[in-house]
Design a protein around this motif. Structure first.
Motif, PDB file in Angstrom:
ATOM      1  N   LEU A 185      29.380 -40.339  37.721  1.00 18.91           N
ATOM      2  CA  LEU A 185      30.221 -41.167  36.847  1.00 18.91           C
ATOM      3  C   LEU A 185      29.783 -40.961  35.401  1.00 18.91           C
ATOM      4  N   ALA A 186      29.793 -39.708  34.972  1.00 17.87           N
ATOM      5  CA  ALA A 186      29.206 -39.389  33.668  1.00 17.87           C
ATOM      6  C   ALA A 186      30.175 -39.540  32.504  1.00 17.87           C
ATOM      7  N   LEU A 208      38.511 -41.050  40.445  1.00 12.96           N
ATOM      8  CA  LEU A 208      38.398 -42.517  40.491  1.00 12.96           C
ATOM      9  C   LEU A 208      38.969 -43.136  39.209  1.00 12.96           C
ATOM     10  N   PRO A 209      39.882 -44.096  39.344  1.00 14.54           N
ATOM     11  CA  PRO A 209      40.526 -44.656  38.146  1.00 14.54           C
ATOM     12  C   PRO A 209      39.688 -45.716  37.435  1.00 14.54           C
ATOM     13  N   PHE A 210      38.483 -45.353  37.043  1.00 16.65           N
ATOM     14  CA  PHE A 210      37.626 -46.269  36.290  1.00 16.65           C
ATOM     15  C   PHE A 210      37.833 -46.024  34.799  1.00 16.65           C
ATOM     16  N   PRO A 211      37.620 -47.073  33.994  1.00 18.58           N
ATOM     17  CA  PRO A 211      37.652 -46.843  32.552  1.00 18.58           C
ATOM     18  C   PRO A 211      36.596 -45.794  32.199  1.00 18.58           C
ATOM     19  N   GLN A 212      36.869 -44.930  31.291  1.00 19.04           N
ATOM     20  CA  GLN A 212      35.977 -43.849  30.838  1.00 19.04           C
ATOM     21  C   GLN A 212      36.013 -42.628  31.760  1.00 19.04           C
ATOM     22  N   GLN A 213      36.575 -42.755  32.941  1.00 20.21           N
ATOM     23  CA  GLN A 213      36.689 -41.596  33.827  1.00 20.21           C
ATOM     24  C   GLN A 213      38.075 -40.971  33.650  1.00 20.21           C
ATOM     25  N   ASP A 214      38.193 -39.711  34.043  1.00 16.52           N
ATOM     26  CA  ASP A 214      39.479 -39.016  33.889  1.00 16.52           C
ATOM     27  C   ASP A 214      40.579 -39.631  34.752  1.00 16.52           C
ATOM     28  N   GLY A 215      40.172 -40.232  35.854  1.00 13.53           N
ATOM     29  CA  GLY A 215      41.136 -40.784  36.798  1.00 13.53           C
ATOM     30  C   GLY A 215      42.058 -41.831  36.204  1.00 13.53           C
ATOM     31  N   THR A 240      30.809 -39.473  26.937  1.00 16.42           N
ATOM     32  CA  THR A 240      29.834 -39.868  27.955  1.00 16.42           C
ATOM     33  C   THR A 240      29.981 -41.350  28.283  1.00 16.42           C
ATOM     34  N   TRP A 241      29.914 -41.670  29.562  1.00 15.08           N
ATOM     35  CA  TRP A 241      29.957 -43.074  29.997  1.00 15.08           C
ATOM     36  C   TRP A 241      28.533 -43.479  30.400  1.00 15.08           C
ATOM     37  N   TRP A 242      27.833 -44.087  29.457  1.00 17.35           N
ATOM     38  CA  TRP A 242      26.416 -44.406  29.671  1.00 17.35           C
ATOM     39  C   TRP A 242      26.232 -45.424  30.784  1.00 17.35           C
ATOM     40  N   VAL A 243      27.137 -46.386  30.847  1.00 13.15           N
ATOM     41  CA  VAL A 243      27.042 -47.381  31.928  1.00 13.15           C
ATOM     42  C   VAL A 243      27.182 -46.678  33.283  1.00 13.15           C
TER      43      VAL A 243
END
Lengths: 117, 269
Positions: free
Chosen positions: B135-136, B208-215, B112-115
């Motif tokens: 963005l979970a 989306l290539p964010f940290p913590q996301q699959d992208g 889980t990406w709390w932020v």
């Protein structure tokens, strides 16, 4: 450009603190409802509590405190549609609750025993 | 199937051979056994998913709490339906990733990406529910030593992680098509409408290539797959959101062709 003049290795903490002040201000300004302002500050406080818990024994800790305080100051400045007293109170309560719940391990940081990266 | 041809390092043949090895599947029996033994949701996964599902359901029903004025019963009903859709979507997407990971000897777990959850909530408040981002968090994989014994290229693979991440997008697109088929027969259904939109949005946000996301795993694993991911999502969005019969048929045909191709290339070893 202002970004060229910033010495990132020395001034990153101040820069990010100012950035988060601006972010807090803009968010509070755009939330034109007192209820949403309070809800947002509660989740922001919980997140700040988690961040503080995660960094509590790591140095440097002060830049992160600056960023949290910066966000709070910006948020307070932008809270035109809600009571600043209650914004501060809710932030403090939520920060304290989140930190306590992390400390007592009711809320945990993700940990995977097999995790390799 | 064994690739007997002798290939030189760096040649096109070697590249094709590598793709073959990465797309292969374990035998069906073995996969079933692995699912029986290792397919599970840990306590921390469940706790994170519950929050993510409730927040996602809330954001997608944000603008549906009454037509002209606030209506609590109407809103709660829509909120509940959106929560059910979110639960189905998250479960299906993560299950796809877990099953693929198990087939490849990797244990995939939802982080889980709390932020991100806070960001999506605040953004939802600011835009009054017009921008419901999801963005979970994403899946992290770990190496299962026993399940990788004897495999080609024993070590941890960024390509496998990229395919695992790709399954997040594919899982959501499959569900979006299923919801869209239902919507074709029941055009007034709120449940199906939210289901389609939520899955398209979830596929986009997974990309989306964010940290913590699959992208991010997709971006660093394979740049080609990364662009294929957004291409597939946008194509599905165009075909499904128009709500035309031809759009739906084209989406189903493309999805079926890709599935057949995948199964033919990735035959059992």
């Amino acid at each position: 450009m202002i970004f060229d003049k910033i010495k990132w290795d020395e001034q990153w903490a101040e820069t990010f603190a100012v950035f988060f002040t601006a972010v807090g201000f803009v968010i509070a300004l755009l939330l034109r409802s007192a209820l949403f302002t309070y809800l947002s500050v509660i989740v922001a406080g919980a997140l700040a509590g988690r961040l503080f818990y995660a960094r509590r024994f790591a140095q440097p800790i002060f830049p992160f405190v600056m960023m949290i305080v910066g966000f709070l100051v910006g948020y307070l400045l932008g809270s035109f549609w809600a009571s600043r007293f209650w914004v501060l109170t809710f932030f403090a309560l939520s920060f304290g609750t989140s930190y306590y719940l992390h400390l007592k391990e009711f809320l945990v940081i993700f940990k995977k025993e097999l995790f390799l990266k | 199937m064994v690739v007997k041809k002798v290939v030189k390092k760096g040649s096109k043949d070697l590249y094709i051979k590598e793709i073959y090895y990465f797309l292969k599947m374990v035998s069906f029996k073995e996969l079933v056994e692995r699912i029986k033994d290792y397919y599970r949701f840990s306590k921390q996964e469940v706790s994170g998913l519950v929050v993510a599902i409730i927040v996602t359901g809330f954001l997608f029903s944000f603008r549906d709490w009454g037509v002209e004025e606030f209506n609590l019963i109407f809103g709660l009903k829509n909120f509940l339906l959106a929560i059910i859709v979110a639960a189905i979507s998250f479960w299906f997407k993560i299950s796809c990733q877990k099953v693929y990971g198990l087939g490849e000897g990797q244990d995939a777990e939802f982080k889980t990406w709390w932020v991100g959850i806070v960001v999506m909530l605040v953004l939802g408040f600011i835009t009054s529910g017009w921008v419901p981002l999801i963005l979970a968090g994403g899946v992290v994989s770990s190496f299962m030593v026993r399940q990788r014994l004897g495999e080609f290229r024993y070590g941890f693979s960024t390509w496998t992680m990229a395919i695992t991440a790709m399954w997040a997008i594919l899982g959501n697109l499959i569900l979006a098509i299923i919801f869209s088929i239902g919507l074709h027969f029941f055009p007034q259904s709120y449940f199906l409408d939210v289901g389609m939109k939520m899955n398209l949005m979830m596929a986009f946000c997974s990309w989306l290539p964010f940290p913590q996301q699959d992208g991010l795993a997709l971006f660093f694993g394979s740049r080609g797959l990364f662009f294929l991911g957004i291409g597939a999502t946008l194509l599905a969005a165009v075909l499904l959101l128009t709500k035309t019969t031809i759009g739906l048929i084209v989406a189903i045909v493309i999805g079926t062709l890709i599935s057949i191709g995948y199964m033919m290339v990735g035959s059992e070893k």
